[in-house]
Design an enzyme around this catalytic site. Structure first.
Site, PDB file in Angstrom:
ATOM      1  N   GLU A 196      42.465  44.433  59.413  1.00  0.00           N
ATOM      2  CA  GLU A 196      42.947  43.059  59.528  1.00  0.00           C
ATOM      3  C   GLU A 196      42.421  42.168  58.410  1.00  0.00           C
ATOM      4  OE1 GLU A 196      42.474  44.490  63.892  1.00  0.00           O
ATOM      5  OE2 GLU A 196      41.608  44.905  61.914  1.00  0.00           O
ATOM      6  N   ARG A 242      40.183  46.489  49.016  1.00  0.00           N
ATOM      7  CA  ARG A 242      40.474  47.899  48.749  1.00  0.00           C
ATOM      8  C   ARG A 242      39.781  48.769  49.795  1.00  0.00           C
ATOM      9  NH1 ARG A 242      43.354  52.272  47.308  1.00  0.00           N
ATOM     10  NH2 ARG A 242      42.249  53.745  45.968  1.00  0.00           N
ATOM     11  N   GLU A 246      35.385  52.763  32.190  1.00  0.00           N
ATOM     12  CA  GLU A 246      35.466  51.310  32.383  1.00  0.00           C
ATOM     13  C   GLU A 246      34.476  50.633  31.468  1.00  0.00           C
ATOM     14  OE1 GLU A 246      33.732  47.698  33.374  1.00  0.00           O
ATOM     15  OE2 GLU A 246      32.705  49.518  33.997  1.00  0.00           O
ATOM     16  N   HIS A 273      41.328  45.492  37.989  1.00  0.00           N
ATOM     17  CA  HIS A 273      41.053  44.964  39.314  1.00  0.00           C
ATOM     18  C   HIS A 273      41.271  43.457  39.387  1.00  0.00           C
ATOM     19  CE1 HIS A 273      38.869  48.824  39.301  1.00  0.00           C
ATOM     20  NE2 HIS A 273      39.309  48.880  40.523  1.00  0.00           N
TER      21      HIS A 273
END
EC number: 2.1.1.14
Length: 763
Positions: free
Chosen positions: A17, A524, A674, A703
């Site tokens: 949720e 995520r 990254e 992101h």
């Protein structure tokens, strides 16, 4: 009486949720009042669930809108200047999400890149790295903790607020804008902890949990020396303090932790059972000892009989000073096994999620406090039967898999030639320009893709129709890449639900849940597969999709696989055999797929090892063994190919300085990493070590919804070229593009290709 308590509970909700509300808020479909209402409802539900399970002292402060470390940064006023709004006296939710996700040019904060994100110790949870400056000032700026204490107390709960300790918080951050020791900031930070503790005491709080997980690390002496001074200062606050350590053993810090001037200590006996009973001889007679005997990071049921042996001995020594808890916060566990309606009875009987782990903690406390109770005897008998069932099940042990692993020879883990010879053949065969461009593998997972996958799983879409739907998405992805001018293409991974789950579904020895979600970062969530038994590949997993994509283009198509260490780290592993054995079994399964791709004409294969550094033990003394088997597992899956086949790997959000030699030992032809959030700082490791192979430093942060400019990417690439010879540089995003939308993806890749062309002098 032994006390049952919990260190933290999953915040996402059993149906995710929180994720859904966050993403609706970011899209403008839910206002702030609606988002906050979802948070209040989740907190109330989770407190009640824990109380109903038998937890006597409930954690408060474990809820976060994005990440608990980020929450602390707002609490302390550690807000980089690029996110400060001149017309706001205090940070807002908009500030919090800007720090986490970055901002676009028309927001209140202007265009600003997000804070750096990295792994929370050796877990797959990511936290937002605090940014400290030499002139850093701290101020109590965020009321969330105190508001949530009021909420819980109004609902009638006995609460234990949770805060990250001052030394751990400083350790987790980075110095920005100058070379200084973060420890120098300690005296400025401590008054805020004093304010927080006094305010909590004024709210009627008796106990506070102060998380100091860095006590499970190899700490410099200066940091060790700071502990006693810090807690001597904080002991003046009029409430009781429980120092919580987890994810490893205290080892050389055991005496330090045991003797801190606080009222209690929590230790992790799942990760480090050897701490017991030594801790009993070092603990002062007044102090509570909390024993973490229920695994907070895996899904297997606790062996209650084994745990109870420890607890009975501890209770004889400690009496009412004994507390019982999970090993760590249940943030790393799925929420509720009762939600699972499609597991077979045998497997279901072996598992426990967060709600069930709370019940196990409470049952262990009851077994100490009321050992004659009938439900205690029944639960212990059931636990014993479950452990025996699992040990004897034919789902676990497969002689053919074990025999193949036993037959592996050292030569199976070595490429035929050294990189210097391989790269000459690869460059000749691939014929790529300087600064070749590619992506990390995935493209946006649109609602159409998800709906098609869901319909197929529900039997509403035939296999032929599903395959055509995925082929349509692949055609779309290939055409866009060709139009953009990318050099090495990918098929976009439309058919994949998750980079681990997709492969796990096709490897014998895995099992799956429907609702076993855990938070990775922000909104995520991932649903780790469960390694039940010995692992093997039964058929090709990707070959048809990749060869279909290659048939659409004359450009090089890259095969995309997930590596053995990442498959292991991002699954819930077995506990009856070592991680090394599981990784090597996975390596053989992936090796079969690599060879099948090569046989099908695929000339570049990427084997992602995003979790390679994550698996590193927290203590340096255990590194060598892990690095030996982790690098061998990668080489085992990658080394069967010809020299002409180029092997890539991808790693994300990790510090590489201390493992760079092992990364080189993996012997991948190209590594993509990254680097954009760290402004290419991570490349320093590859420069100091003179890393010999090719590198693709990520030039933009996937992101964040922000689209970086060509100029920004050129600047990053020029910075990279000062450290890595230009002929060995690739150009790519930081990570896969699964979570982004197509418009921002295309816009960013247009700029990325333009940046590469400018560096080639062909713009």
């Amino acid at each position: 009486m032994a006390l049952a308590h919990n260190l933290g509970f999953p915040r996402i909700g059993r149906d995710r949720e929180l994720k859904k509300a966050q993403e609706a808020y970011w899209k403008g479909e839910l206002d702030e009042a609606g988002l906050r209402a979802v948070g209040r409802e989740l907190r109330a539900r989770h407190w009640q669930v824990q109380k109903d399970a038998g937890i006597e002292l409930l954690p408060v402060g474990d809820f976060a809108w994005y990440d608990q470390v980020l929450t602390h940064s707002l609490t302390f006023g550690v807000i980089p200047s690029r996110f400060r709004s001149h017309d706001a006296a205090r940070p807002t939710l908009q500030t919090l999400f800007a720090m986490a996700r970055g901002t676009v040019g028309d927001s209140c904060c202007g265009g600003a890149h997000a804070q750096e994100m990295t792994k929370w110790f050796d877990s797959n949870y990511h936290y937002l790295v605090p940014e400290f400056t030499a002139d850093q000032q701290f101020a109590l700026s965020w009321e969330q903790l105190f508001e949530e204490v009021d909420e819980a107390q109004a609902l009638g709960h006995a609460v234990k607020p949770v805060v990250i300790g001052p030394l751990t918080y400083l350790w987790l951050g980075k110095a920005k804008g100058g070379d200084f020791d973060r420890l120098e900031l300690l005296d400025r930070l401590l008054p805020l902890y004093d304010q927080i503790l006094n305010r909590l005491a004024a709210q009627g709080v008796e106990w506070v949990q102060i998380d100091e997980p860095i006590l499970a690390l190899d700490l410099p002496q200066a940091w060790k020396n700071a502990y006693e001074r810090v807690y001597n200062i904080l002991q003046r606050a009029p409430l009781k303090k429980l120092i919580a350590t987890y994810f490893g053993g205290l080892e050389d810090n055991l005496g330090l932790a045991a003797n801190l001037p606080v009222d209690g200590l929590h230790i992790d006996l799942v990760r480090a059972p050897e701490q017991y009973p030594t801790i009993l001889d070092r603990l002062p007679a007044y102090k509570v000892l909390s024993l973490g005997l229920v695994n907070g990071r895996n899904v297997w049921r606790c062996d209650l009989g084994q745990a109870l042996q420890v607890l009975r001995h501890a209770h004889e020594r400690l009496g009412e000073r004994l507390w019982i808890a999970p090993s760590c916060s249940l943030l790393h566990s799925p929420v509720d096994l009762a939600r699972e309606d499609q597991l077979d009875a045998e497997l279901r009987s072996w598992l426990a999620f967060a709600v069930q782990k709370c019940q196990e903690v409470a049952l262990l406390a009851k077994a100490i406090n009321a050992p004659q109770a009938s439900d205690v005897a029944a639960a212990l008998a059931q636990s014993q039967a479950v452990q025996a069932s699992r040990a004897a099940s034919p789902r676990i042990h497969k002689p053919d898999v074990q025999a193949r692993l036993a037959a592996v020879k050292p030569a199976d883990s070595q490429r035929h030639s050294a990189f210097a010879q391989r790269i000459v053949k690869q460059r000749a065969g691939l014929d790529l320009p300087a600064f070749p461009t590619t992506t990390i593998g995935s493209f946006p997972q649109t609602s159409a893709i998800r709906l098609a996958r869901q319909a197929y799983k529900q039997g509403k879409l035939t296999e032929a129709d599903y395959v055509e739907a995925m082929h349509s998405e692949i055609r779309h992805a290939v055409k866009i890449q060709e139009d953009l001018g990318l050099d090495v293409l990918v098929h976009g991974e439309a058919e994949r639900n998750d980079m681990v789950e997709y492969f796990a579904e096709q490897i014998d020895g895995y099992a799956f849940t429907r609702f076993g979600w855990v938070q990775s970062y922000g909104s995520r969530c991932v649903k780790p597969a469960v390694i039940v038994g010995d692992l093997s590949r039964t058929k090709a997993m990707t070959v048809e999709w990749i060869t279909y994509a290659q048939g659409l283009t004359s450009k090089v198509m890259k095969g995309m696989l997930t590596g053995p260490v990442t498959m292991l780290m991002w699954s819930f592993p077995r506990e009856d055999v070592s991680r090394e054995v599981q990784a090597r079994q996975l390596a053989l399964a992936i090796r079969d797929e690599v060879l099948d791709l090569e046989a099908a004409g695929i000339r570049v294969v990427q084997i992602d090892e995003a979790a390679f550094r994550e698996g590193l033990p927290l203590r340096h003394g255990a590194w060598a063994h892990y690095l030996e088997w982790a690098t061998e597992a990668f080489r085992l899956c990658a080394s069967g190919v010809r020299d002409e086949t180029q092997i890539h790997t991808h790693m994300c959000y990790s510090e590489f300085n201390d493992v760079i030699e092992s990364i080189a030992a993996m012997d991948a032809d190209v590594i993509t990493i990254e680097t954009s959030r760290s402004d290419m700082e991570l490349l320093a490791a590859f420069e100091r070590f003179a890393y010999p192979n090719e590198i693709g430093p990520g030039v933009y942060d996937i992101h964040s919804p922000r689209v970086p400019t060509r100029e920004e990417m050129v600047k990053l690439l020029r910075k990279a070229a000062r450290r890595i010879p230009a002929e060995r540089l690739w150009v790519n995003p930081d990570c896969g593009l699964k979570t982004r939308g197509w418009p921002e993806t295309e816009a960013a890749l247009v700029n990325m290709v333009a940046a590469a062309r400018e560096l080639r002098g062909t713009a």
